[in-house]
Design a protein around this motif. Structure first.
Motif, PDB file in Angstrom:
ATOM      1  N   THR A   1      -8.434   3.579   2.777  1.00 41.91           N
ATOM      2  CA  THR A   1      -7.719   2.402   2.268  1.00 41.91           C
ATOM      3  C   THR A   1      -8.670   1.222   2.112  1.00 41.91           C
ATOM      4  OG1 THR A   1      -5.583   3.078   3.147  1.00 41.91           O
ATOM      5  CG2 THR A   1      -5.901   0.726   2.821  1.00 41.91           C
TER       6      THR A   1
ATOM      7  N   ARG B   1       0.362   4.278   2.049  1.00 36.58           N
ATOM      8  CA  ARG B   1       0.357   4.131   3.504  1.00 36.58           C
ATOM      9  C   ARG B   1       1.757   3.997   4.090  1.00 36.58           C
ATOM     10  NH1 ARG B   1      -4.637   3.307   5.381  1.00 36.58           N
ATOM     11  NH2 ARG B   1      -3.690   4.306   7.168  1.00 36.58           N
TER      12      ARG B   1
ATOM     13  N   ASP C   1     -11.012   1.775  -0.775  1.00 34.44           N
ATOM     14  CA  ASP C   1     -10.307   1.598  -2.050  1.00 34.44           C
ATOM     15  C   ASP C   1     -10.245   0.122  -2.437  1.00 34.44           C
ATOM     16  OD1 ASP C   1      -8.615   2.473  -4.307  1.00 34.44           O
ATOM     17  OD2 ASP C   1      -7.058   1.340  -3.259  1.00 34.44           O
TER      18      ASP C   1
ATOM     19  N   PHE D   1       0.854  -1.193   0.000  1.00 35.25           N
ATOM     20  CA  PHE D   1       0.000   0.000   0.000  1.00 35.25           C
ATOM     21  C   PHE D   1       0.889   1.242   0.000  1.00 35.25           C
ATOM     22  CE2 PHE D   1      -2.495  -3.423   1.643  1.00 35.25           C
ATOM     23  CZ  PHE D   1      -3.789  -3.182   1.193  1.00 35.25           C
TER      24      PHE D   1
END
Lengths: 148, 414
Positions: B357, A123, B360, A120
């Protein structure tokens, strides 16, 4: 969902809900502040370093689950370690999150739970904020760090 | 930008969706649900084609060359200016200056209109819900001139406090610069009253219209604003282009913002004569393809039933507010009586970034963060929010997907 569980492992969720070493450290002799301007995460780190060893460490701030858990696990791990050991751990963590090489999960121990953040990219900054702030605190240059 | 929420039967959202190629894709194996329109909207085929056509057939510089391609490029470029003039109901095409976007337009107003005029102690009135792009140019200006900022507070619904505003106005007020619509909360500001009150004390009014133009017709003459700034990419046009509307007499009295080619009538080392409006403010080869795409976006909005599209958006907002607001642990920020289809919230169980997140992974695009409006976040005591913003092509089915995604968030963080 499998990818999401990779990122949000139980250990991470646990640390994010009940972070360890959370609060101010009145007699800290090293401080640093970290910001992630992208998402507004903010972290203050206080350490007591004596004879080159981290005796005590606490953090405060506001952040997502990843950044909070990362700070929580980090503060647990670095207490009692020499500055040199802390730097080695920090390098290993940053390599885990941002590096290309296959990480040595055994050497990373507890930190291995953050391996999911590699998948990710947006992130990554959440996971690394606490460690970048720790580096700044050990240099003790008083400059706020940002992930930008 | 009316707040009625009845759904029009004349509006066929599925037909609209066919115009937008980017909507028809999967993200992480799920159909894309694009709910980040306040950041930027997707582009209809007509806009993409107009840009492609320019590069494939008409690519040449404008306002120069006597050759055919240059004439075609100039015609399309100036044609777009005419379209923007009509879109905003400016009184003359000289009042439309093409720039990179709302941010550059506000900076132009600050540097070209305000900087030569403002004296130490002069006051600029902003509101607390401004995007950073309508704060920072004024802070820079204050450093340059000694002018000071006054900030209009927001009530608990995220509404502009008109009474407090009136108290801030005074004989030192030179400019009021406010958003027409809040990007973070969706609140619509009472521009008519804001303008009338500002003019009463002799102040000019600049408006950040970036979030307003995708959600309803704007008439700069009826509003009587002095400056109105917009970005193409929030209204289904390309990125990197926007325009400044300003009353002609103001533009005429303002010095150029940048020097260069195209903005001059003649250049000699003894002195340079500037070009006429609006070219005085368009130094250098402009974003020709962008302007043409911008014009195509205006045409696109004119080709659909825009009023019905806005009614559709409002029905989406009402539906989304019910769905999201009924989830346990959710706090909606921005509950203004008059608002556009923007929904901002925080969840007790999860930080906005984590929500983003997880959504998504479900193919759902929302914005998370402070939305370049940190004073708004501070007002509500949160570092960030989740924001879903709806466009003309979003569907009620997509809202159900959002609700399921938020259920997923709760499961992960339970």
């Amino acid at each position: 969902m499998s990818d999401i569980r990779e990122l949000y492992q139980e250990v991470i969720l646990h640390h994010s809900k009940s972070p360890r070493n959370f609060g101010s450290l009145d007699d800290a002799n090293r401080h640093a502040e970290g910001h992630n301007p992208l998402c507004g995460d903010q972290l203050t780190l206080g350490l007591i370093v004596e004879d080159g060893t981290v005796r005590e460490v606490r953090f405060q701030g506001e952040g997502c689950a990843i950044s909070t858990a990362s700070a929580s696990v980090m503060t647990d791990l670095v207490r009692g370690k020499s500055e040199q050991e802390v730097r080695a751990l920090s390098d290993a963590f940053l390599e885990l999150i941002t590096g290309d090489a296959e990480p040595d999960l055994d050497a990373l121990g507890k930190l291995a739970v953050f391996a999911g953040a590699r998948e990710f990219p947006v992130r990554v900054k959440c996971a690394t904020l606490a460690w970048r702030t720790l580096e700044a605190a050990l240099q003790n240059d008083g400059q706020a760090v940002t992930t930008e | 930008m009316k707040t009625e929420t009845r759904t029009s039967s004349s509006f066929d959202v599925e037909k609209i969706r066919l115009d937008f190629p980017a909507l028809h894709q999967e993200v992480h194996g799920k159909p894309l649900v694009y709910l980040d329109n306040a950041a930027t909207s997707q582009k209809p085929r007509a806009v993409i084609d107009a840009i492609t056509h320019f590069y494939e057939r008409d690519c040449a510089n404008v306002h120069r060359g006597v050759h055919t391609l240059s004439m075609r490029a100039t015609e399309s470029y100036e044609g777009a200016r005419e379209k923007l003039k009509r879109f905003l109901n400016a009184s003359s095409r000289k009042e439309i200056v093409f720039l990179r976007g709302t941010t550059e337009a506000l900076n132009l107003v600050a540097q070209s209109w305000a900087r030569p005029r403002l004296k130490p102690g002069d006051e600029i009135v902003l509101s607390r819900l401004e995007h950073h792009s309508n704060i920072v140019p004024w802070q820079i200006l204050c450093e340059q001139t000694g002018a000071v900022l006054k900030v209009v507070p927001l009530n608990e619904h995220g509404e502009f406090e008109l009474e407090a505003y009136r108290e801030l106005l005074g004989e030192r007020t030179r400019l009021v610069s406010v958003a027409h619509v809040s990007n973070a909360l969706g609140s619509i500001l009472p521009l008519e009253q804001i303008v009338a009150d500002a003019h009463r004390v002799g102040a000019k009014v600049a408006v950040d219209g970036a979030q307003a133009v995708p959600h309803g017709p704007v008439d700069v003459q009826a509003l009587d604003v002095d400056f109105y700034c917009i970005s193409s990419h929030k209204m289904y046009g390309p990125t990197g282009i926007g325009c400044l509307y300003a009353k002609q007499e103001l533009l005429e009295a303002m010095p150029p913002y940048q020097g260069g080619g195209d903005m001059i009538a003649s250049v000699r080392f003894e002195g340079t004569t500037y070009n006429e409006l609006p070219y005085k403010f368009e130094a250098g080869t402009p974003n020709i393809a962008g302007v043409i795409g911008f014009g195509a976006a205006v045409d696109y909005l004119a080709s659909i039933d825009f009023a019905a599209a806005i009614e559709h958006e409002n029905s989406l907002l009402e539906h989304a507010t019910d769905l999201v607001g009924s989830l346990p642990g959710v706090r909606i920020l921005g509950t203004a009586e008059h608002k556009v289809s923007v929904l901002s919230w925080v969840m007790q169980s999860a930080h906005p970034h984590d929500v983003g997140t997880i959504l998504d992974q479900e193919g759902i695009a929302v914005r998370t963060g402070h939305h370049c409006a940190q004073p708004v976040m501070e007002r509500f005591g949160v570092p960030a929010t989740v924001r879903a913003s709806f466009g003309i092509y979003n569907t009620h089915g997509e809202l159900e997907a959002l609700a399921r995604g938020l259920e997923q968030v709760r499961k992960v963080f339970s």
